[in-house]
Scaffold this motif. Structure first.
Motif, mmCIF file in Angstrom:
data_model
loop_
_atom_site.group_PDB
_atom_site.id
_atom_site.type_symbol
_atom_site.label_atom_id
_atom_site.label_comp_id
_atom_site.label_asym_id
_atom_site.label_seq_id
_atom_site.Cartn_x
_atom_site.Cartn_y
_atom_site.Cartn_z
ATOM 1 N N PRO A 375 -6.830 -3.526 -11.630
ATOM 2 C CA PRO A 375 -7.621 -4.726 -11.336
ATOM 3 C C PRO A 375 -6.957 -5.568 -10.258
ATOM 4 O O PRO A 375 -5.728 -5.659 -10.187
ATOM 5 C CB PRO A 375 -7.652 -5.470 -12.678
ATOM 6 N N LEU A 376 -7.768 -6.169 -9.397
ATOM 7 C CA LEU A 376 -7.230 -7.057 -8.373
ATOM 8 C C LEU A 376 -6.629 -8.299 -9.014
ATOM 9 O O LEU A 376 -7.230 -8.900 -9.907
ATOM 10 C CB LEU A 376 -8.330 -7.481 -7.403
ATOM 11 N N LYS A 386 -1.406 -3.281 -1.907
ATOM 12 C CA LYS A 386 -0.178 -2.570 -1.533
ATOM 13 C C LYS A 386 -0.031 -1.305 -2.377
ATOM 14 O O LYS A 386 0.288 -0.223 -1.859
ATOM 15 C CB LYS A 386 1.038 -3.476 -1.716
ATOM 16 N N ALA A 387 -0.265 -1.441 -3.673
ATOM 17 C CA ALA A 387 -0.148 -0.292 -4.571
ATOM 18 C C ALA A 387 -1.182 0.775 -4.225
ATOM 19 O O ALA A 387 -0.861 1.977 -4.196
ATOM 20 C CB ALA A 387 -0.322 -0.739 -6.017
ATOM 21 N N VAL A 388 -2.410 0.364 -3.951
ATOM 22 C CA VAL A 388 -3.474 1.315 -3.619
ATOM 23 C C VAL A 388 -3.123 2.078 -2.346
ATOM 24 O O VAL A 388 -3.247 3.313 -2.284
ATOM 25 C CB VAL A 388 -4.821 0.576 -3.476
ATOM 26 N N ASN A 389 -2.671 1.360 -1.327
ATOM 27 C CA ASN A 389 -2.296 2.029 -0.076
ATOM 28 C C ASN A 389 -1.148 3.001 -0.287
ATOM 29 O O ASN A 389 -1.112 4.090 0.295
ATOM 30 C CB ASN A 389 -1.922 0.991 0.981
ATOM 31 N N HIS A 390 -0.209 2.611 -1.136
ATOM 32 C CA HIS A 390 0.937 3.485 -1.426
ATOM 33 C C HIS A 390 0.468 4.777 -2.103
ATOM 34 O O HIS A 390 0.915 5.875 -1.740
ATOM 35 C CB HIS A 390 1.922 2.747 -2.323
ATOM 36 N N ILE A 449 21.558 7.614 -13.279
ATOM 37 C CA ILE A 449 20.787 6.627 -14.026
ATOM 38 C C ILE A 449 19.516 6.332 -13.246
ATOM 39 O O ILE A 449 19.566 6.110 -12.040
ATOM 40 C CB ILE A 449 21.595 5.334 -14.208
ATOM 41 N N SER A 450 18.384 6.313 -13.934
ATOM 42 C CA SER A 450 17.153 5.997 -13.223
ATOM 43 C C SER A 450 16.124 5.394 -14.162
ATOM 44 O O SER A 450 15.840 5.939 -15.220
ATOM 45 C CB SER A 450 16.573 7.250 -12.568
ATOM 46 N N ALA A 451 15.596 4.270 -13.754
ATOM 47 C CA ALA A 451 14.415 3.696 -14.387
ATOM 48 C C ALA A 451 13.516 3.229 -13.257
ATOM 49 O O ALA A 451 13.993 2.671 -12.276
ATOM 50 C CB ALA A 451 14.786 2.523 -15.286
ATOM 51 N N TRP A 452 12.250 3.528 -13.353
ATOM 52 C CA TRP A 452 11.351 3.150 -12.273
ATOM 53 C C TRP A 452 10.012 2.719 -12.838
ATOM 54 O O TRP A 452 9.573 3.207 -13.872
ATOM 55 C CB TRP A 452 11.152 4.319 -11.288
ATOM 56 N N SER A 453 9.365 1.805 -12.146
ATOM 57 C CA SER A 453 8.017 1.383 -12.498
ATOM 58 C C SER A 453 7.458 0.610 -11.314
ATOM 59 O O SER A 453 7.882 -0.528 -11.058
ATOM 60 C CB SER A 453 8.008 0.504 -13.750
ATOM 61 N N LEU A 454 6.546 1.197 -10.601
ATOM 62 C CA LEU A 454 5.929 0.485 -9.483
ATOM 63 C C LEU A 454 5.173 -0.760 -9.950
ATOM 64 O O LEU A 454 5.256 -1.806 -9.307
ATOM 65 C CB LEU A 454 5.004 1.418 -8.699
ATOM 66 N N GLY A 459 4.496 -5.918 -9.176
ATOM 67 C CA GLY A 459 3.738 -6.969 -9.833
ATOM 68 C C GLY A 459 2.245 -6.758 -9.889
ATOM 69 O O GLY A 459 1.476 -7.728 -9.863
ATOM 70 N N PHE A 460 1.809 -5.507 -10.007
ATOM 71 C CA PHE A 460 0.379 -5.240 -10.197
ATOM 72 C C PHE A 460 0.173 -4.606 -11.565
ATOM 73 O O PHE A 460 1.111 -4.119 -12.189
ATOM 74 C CB PHE A 460 -0.176 -4.342 -9.084
ATOM 75 N N LYS A 461 -1.072 -4.601 -12.023
ATOM 76 C CA LYS A 461 -1.387 -4.011 -13.318
ATOM 77 C C LYS A 461 -1.923 -2.596 -13.124
ATOM 78 O O LYS A 461 -2.731 -2.336 -12.222
ATOM 79 C CB LYS A 461 -2.431 -4.853 -14.057
ATOM 80 N N ALA A 462 -1.482 -1.693 -13.976
ATOM 81 C CA ALA A 462 -2.029 -0.333 -14.048
ATOM 82 C C ALA A 462 -2.393 -0.097 -15.509
ATOM 83 O O ALA A 462 -1.524 0.170 -16.343
ATOM 84 C CB ALA A 462 -1.015 0.693 -13.565
ATOM 85 N N VAL A 463 -3.658 -0.236 -15.821
ATOM 86 C CA VAL A 463 -4.136 -0.173 -17.206
ATOM 87 C C VAL A 463 -4.611 1.240 -17.502
ATOM 88 O O VAL A 463 -5.584 1.717 -16.914
ATOM 89 C CB VAL A 463 -5.286 -1.174 -17.430
#
Length: 472
Positions: A375-376, A386-390, A449-454, A459-463
């Protein structure tokens, strides 16, 4: 977050209990992988451009490009070598690539009926600046495949297109550092893709979708007694977003073929370390933990989400014996791919077929949602854009809903972005967007060590929703 945040809390020496995991990479860097103690007259970066031009003048098989510049503005050289009859016909290869993602079954049928097709194989040179041997071996291989006419060279070129990213990290090679000019380890950048060198590699992988991806590194010796150097595939834990059964079916056999090629030549090495070796260290075969392929931040692991059989190759020493080891391992991989290309690429395409069909037979139920809703953000829509373009820049399909819709009791307006998971590169989409899992208790050691979360980072939501949503 993918991988427990517990793994990034500094361990207190006063704590009563021992940590449950070990960060292998920390010890390796302390042992000298950052600045190797050995030295040899490696090819200086300033000499590489002229060497490539000299080779190009001698051959009608070679195409040399500068595919952008590094953080410090140094050229990123890409050399493509193929049989002269293939030059100018790369469009046919790339058309097959598109067919893999649109109609993979048809692509598999075409391959079965056209055994003279050529597959792209990509070799990446020295992403860590002080691991010099990778690019030096690549220069020798470029010269061989550009100029030689022996039966092995001809056979490989008749069946493959070779794409060499000659020096992935020119800044590090010039400055004698692991990092690029921004102080970034590029081999940790393949989710955020913040650096120009990373972006160049992503574009190259998307352009060719290589069947095999070889990433040249150093230096690993005596991981196990008399097993010199390292050739992946890896120990567990494996990221669940791979189609690992298809990868493992061929990657292990290819690793053994690389090992066999090295051992066939071991009497021609000058150092006793090599002359006395009994083989190479293949983590999946020779260990239970400590050299995993879980994080998608590494170059070959990222390539695996595009269906490639990805291998990290770690030469034992930083000298001309190390260059020979790397040269031989790459030759072993090329020979194996040539002999098995039809079956290997058929299984590579099967990865995309599973994604399109939402068919993941070796994954736990619910790992892949039916879709992600993006959601926007009403306060700052740029974070979602930014997330969509990525995602789009990584070959992930993103659509906008043409009508308002409801999912899991929540209403979303027309124009909401959707990542529907019945798509070819579903594994890459999921590893970029999922909430992750806690694997703290699953393994005693991880390579890094690795933790990742775009979504957390940007700062966007991915539901995620397990209910089907139609973008129409």
């Amino acid at each position: 977050m993918a991988v427990s945040l517990l793994t990034i809390i500094p361990w207190s020496y006063g704590h009563a209990e021992k940590p449950q995991w070990t960060n292998v990479n920390t010890y390796e860097e302390q042992d000298g992988s950052k600045f190797n103690s050995e030295n040899y007259d490696f090819v200086k970066f300033s000499q590489i451009g002229s060497k490539l031009k000299e080779i190009e003048k001698l051959s009608n098989r070679v195409k040399i490009e500068v595919r952008g510049t590094s953080a410090d503005g140094n050229p990123l050289y890409v050399v493509t070598i193929s049989d002269p009859t293939t030059q100018g016909k790369f469009g046919k290869v790339k058309a097959l690539r598109k067919q893999m993602f649109k109609n993979p079954g048809k692509a598999q049928e075409w391959i079965a009926n056209n055994p003279d097709f050529k597959v792209p194989i990509m070799i990446n040179g020295s992403i860590h600046g002080t691991e010099f041997v990778g690019s030096d071996a690549i220069l020798q291989l470029i010269e061989r495949f550009a100029t030689q006419n022996d039966a092995t060279t001809k056979d490989i070129l008749e069946n493959n297109i070779l794409i060499f990213n000659v020096v992935q990290n020119p800044d590090g090679r010039i400055d004698a550092t692991r990092f690029n000019g921004e102080g970034i380890d590029i081999n940790r950048d393949f989710i955020t893709q913040s650096q120009p060198e990373t972006k160049e590699m992503v574009e190259l992988i998307k352009e060719w979708n290589p069947m095999v991806f070889l990433d040249t590194h150093g230096y690993v010796k005596n991981y196990q007694p008399n097993l010199q150097g390292l050739i992946e595939p890896c120990t567990p834990p494996h990221n669940p977003n791979y189609e690992y059964d298809l990868y493992g079916k061929w990657a292990y056999k290819q690793a053994e073929a690389m090992e066999a090629e090295i051992m066939k030549d071991h009497e021609n090495y000058s150092g006793s370390l090599y002359q006395n070796m009994k083989g190479t260290y293949i983590p999946l075969r020779d260990d239970s933990a400590g050299w995993d392929d879980y994080p998608p931040i590494f170059t070959p692991m990222y390539a695996m989400y595009h269906g490639a059989y990805g291998h990290t190759l770690e030469a034992p020493t930083n000298d001309w014996d190390g260059v020979r080891w790397m040269y031989n391992s790459i030759m072993g991989a090329l020979k194996f791919a040539t002999a098995n290309k039809q079956s290997m690429i058929t299984d590579q395409i099967e990865v995309f077929k599973r994604g399109i069909n939402f068919d993941h037979p070796f994954h736990k139920e619910g790992l892949f949602p039916k879709a992600y809703i993006l959601p926007l953000d009403p306060k700052d829509p740029t974070v979602t854009n930014k997330a969509v373009n990525h995602l789009i820049n990584n070959d992930i399909e993103v659509v906008q809903a043409v009508n308002a819709f409801e999912a899991d009791g929540v209403s979303y307006p027309k124009g909401t972005y959707l990542v529907e998971m019945d798509q070819a590169k579903a594994g890459l989409a999921n590893t970029m967007l999922w909430d992750g899992e806690d694997i703290t208790n699953d393994t005693p050691a991880m390579y890094d060590i690795s933790a990742w979360s775009l979504p957390e980072l940007w700062g966007f939501k991915a539901v995620a929703t397990q209910n089907p949503i139609s973008s129409k």
